[in-house]
Motif scaffolding. Structure first.
Motif, short mmCIF file in Angstrom:
data_model
loop_
_atom_site.label_atom_id
_atom_site.label_comp_id
_atom_site.label_asym_id
_atom_site.label_seq_id
_atom_site.Cartn_x
_atom_site.Cartn_y
_atom_site.Cartn_z
N ASP A 27 143.46 172.78 48.75
CA ASP A 27 142.72 172.37 47.92
C ASP A 27 141.41 173.38 47.93
O ASP A 27 141.08 174.12 48.88
CB ASP A 27 141.88 170.90 48.31
CG ASP A 27 141.39 170.43 47.19
OD1 ASP A 27 141.29 170.95 45.98
OD2 ASP A 27 140.89 169.16 47.49
N ARG A 30 135.24 172.46 44.11
CA ARG A 30 135.23 172.18 42.68
C ARG A 30 134.75 173.25 41.75
O ARG A 30 135.23 173.50 40.91
CB ARG A 30 134.25 170.89 42.80
CG ARG A 30 134.05 170.28 40.99
CD ARG A 30 132.98 169.31 41.04
NE ARG A 30 132.92 168.72 39.83
CZ ARG A 30 132.10 169.49 38.71
NH1 ARG A 30 131.64 170.64 38.90
NH2 ARG A 30 132.16 168.88 37.67
N LEU A 33 137.62 175.41 40.97
CA LEU A 33 138.70 174.87 40.05
C LEU A 33 137.89 174.85 38.76
O LEU A 33 138.89 175.11 37.58
CB LEU A 33 138.92 173.61 40.60
CG LEU A 33 139.67 173.43 42.04
CD1 LEU A 33 139.71 172.12 42.43
CD2 LEU A 33 140.75 174.16 42.09
N LEU A 49 148.41 170.04 44.28
CA LEU A 49 148.21 170.26 45.24
C LEU A 49 149.56 170.18 46.18
O LEU A 49 150.33 169.26 45.77
CB LEU A 49 147.26 169.65 46.24
CG LEU A 49 145.69 169.78 45.15
CD1 LEU A 49 144.50 168.91 46.03
CD2 LEU A 49 145.18 171.36 45.55
N PRO A 58 149.37 165.32 44.98
CA PRO A 58 148.16 165.00 44.60
C PRO A 58 147.63 166.15 43.56
O PRO A 58 148.21 167.23 43.48
CB PRO A 58 147.39 165.40 45.87
CG PRO A 58 148.54 165.45 47.22
CD PRO A 58 149.90 165.73 46.40
N ARG A 60 144.31 167.41 40.66
CA ARG A 60 142.90 167.20 39.99
C ARG A 60 143.03 167.83 38.63
O ARG A 60 143.54 168.84 38.34
CB ARG A 60 142.16 167.91 41.02
CG ARG A 60 141.92 167.58 42.30
CD ARG A 60 140.96 168.22 43.22
NE ARG A 60 139.73 168.18 42.88
CZ ARG A 60 138.65 168.68 43.62
NH1 ARG A 60 138.82 169.50 44.77
NH2 ARG A 60 137.34 168.45 43.13
N GLU A 67 135.32 167.35 35.90
CA GLU A 67 136.59 166.83 36.41
C GLU A 67 136.91 165.67 35.70
O GLU A 67 135.86 164.96 35.77
CB GLU A 67 136.44 166.95 38.11
CG GLU A 67 137.87 166.40 38.76
CD GLU A 67 137.84 166.66 40.12
OE1 GLU A 67 138.82 166.35 40.69
OE2 GLU A 67 137.02 167.06 40.72
#
Length: 285
Positions: A27, A30, A33, A49, A58, A60, A67
């Motif tokens: 991960d 933020r 990403l 992930l 998982p 995102r 997000e």
């Protein structure tokens, strides 16, 4: 990290809704990403992930602005990528994506080299109708006339993860544009997060980003609520395939298919669509 570019809700590339599926080993912050998402400039990017549990991945999801706790076309597109990468010998695969504190069941089928993916969105939440006195303000915010909004259909807020204000129109879909300085706050005044405008005769739909007003080519998270709405109001049959069209106005024709299952006082929704692979590669950050 590896990435794949797929076109969702289309059988061939250059149609449907483009999506970047990125597979980092760990991960990432933020901010990183979000920066990757902005670099790809797709409407949404999904990050898959490493799985910590068998058949549960998982994930995102990001737009270029934020997000999201849930979205439709990223789950459908990611489902095809996961099928190809982790279940390469199987013609059918079932697994789940863990997103925003929930698990979304996904089924992928491959035939003749094509992938068709179905996601279970769960039960639809009907958050309330919007009074007809608001029709003029909503029409103005969408560059419509008040009488473009179909008086025989309610304006209603429905969610299977994101709250959409569903606006039924009987005319004017082609001229719809957001014309409001703070459209996000405008929607929040009704208790909605996004808007989904649909033609009551053709079931063709349109929606846009609240901030940049960029039009989305296909929106699975909105198609699910619309399908539940149609069944609730007797405009479509439960357990039948409901076909929804989107993307024509951005030259990305998309076909979304939904099915609604009625049980007791609830309506459960699944969304299905084809996924076309376009490109893959490696990015370094």
């Amino acid at each position: 990290m590896n990435y794949h570019h797929v076109d969702v809700f289309a059988q061939t590339p250059f149609a449907g809704n483009g999506l970047t599926v990125v597979l980092p080993d760990v991960d990432l912050p933020r901010s990183t990403l979000l920066a990757i998402t902005r670099e790809f400039k797709q409407f949404e990017t999904i990050f898959l992930l490493p799985a910590e549990e068998k058949d549960v991945f998982p994930a995102r999801i990001f737009t270029v602005d934020e997000e999201l706790p849930f979205a439709g076309h990223p789950v459908i597109g990611a489902g095809a990528v996961l099928h190809r990468l982790f279940y390469p010998e199987a013609d059918a695969a079932s697994f789940a994506l863990a997103i925003g504190g929930r698990r979304v069941p996904v089924r992928s089928n491959r035939a003749d080299g094509r992938y068709r993916v179905t996601m279970d969105q769960g039960q639809a939440l009907f958050a309330g109708t919007v009074d007809r006195t608001a029709a003029a303000a909503i029409a103005t915010a969408l560059s419509l006339r008040p009488d473009d909004i179909d008086p025989d259909w309610p304006m209603e807020i429905v969610s299977t993860g994101l709250r959409y204000l569903l606006v039924p129109v009987r005319s004017g879909l082609e001229k719809c544009r957001i014309r409001h300085d703070d459209f996000q706050s405008f929607l929040e005044g009704f208790g909605a997060q996004f808007i989904y405008v649909f033609d009551t005769a053709s079931r063709e739909c349109r929606t846009w980003g609240n901030v940049d007003h960029v039009e989305d080519a296909a929106t699975g998270s909105a198609a699910g609520p619309l399908a539940a709405y149609l069944v609730k109001h007797g405009k479509a049959e439960a357990d039948a395939i409901i076909t929804i069209h989107q993307g024509r106005f951005v030259n990305r024709p998309s076909v979304i298919q939904a099915r609604v299952t009625a049980a007791a006082d609830s309506l459960a929704v699944s969304i299905a669509g084809d996924v076309a692979f376009f490109a893959s590669g490696t990015l370094t950050v």
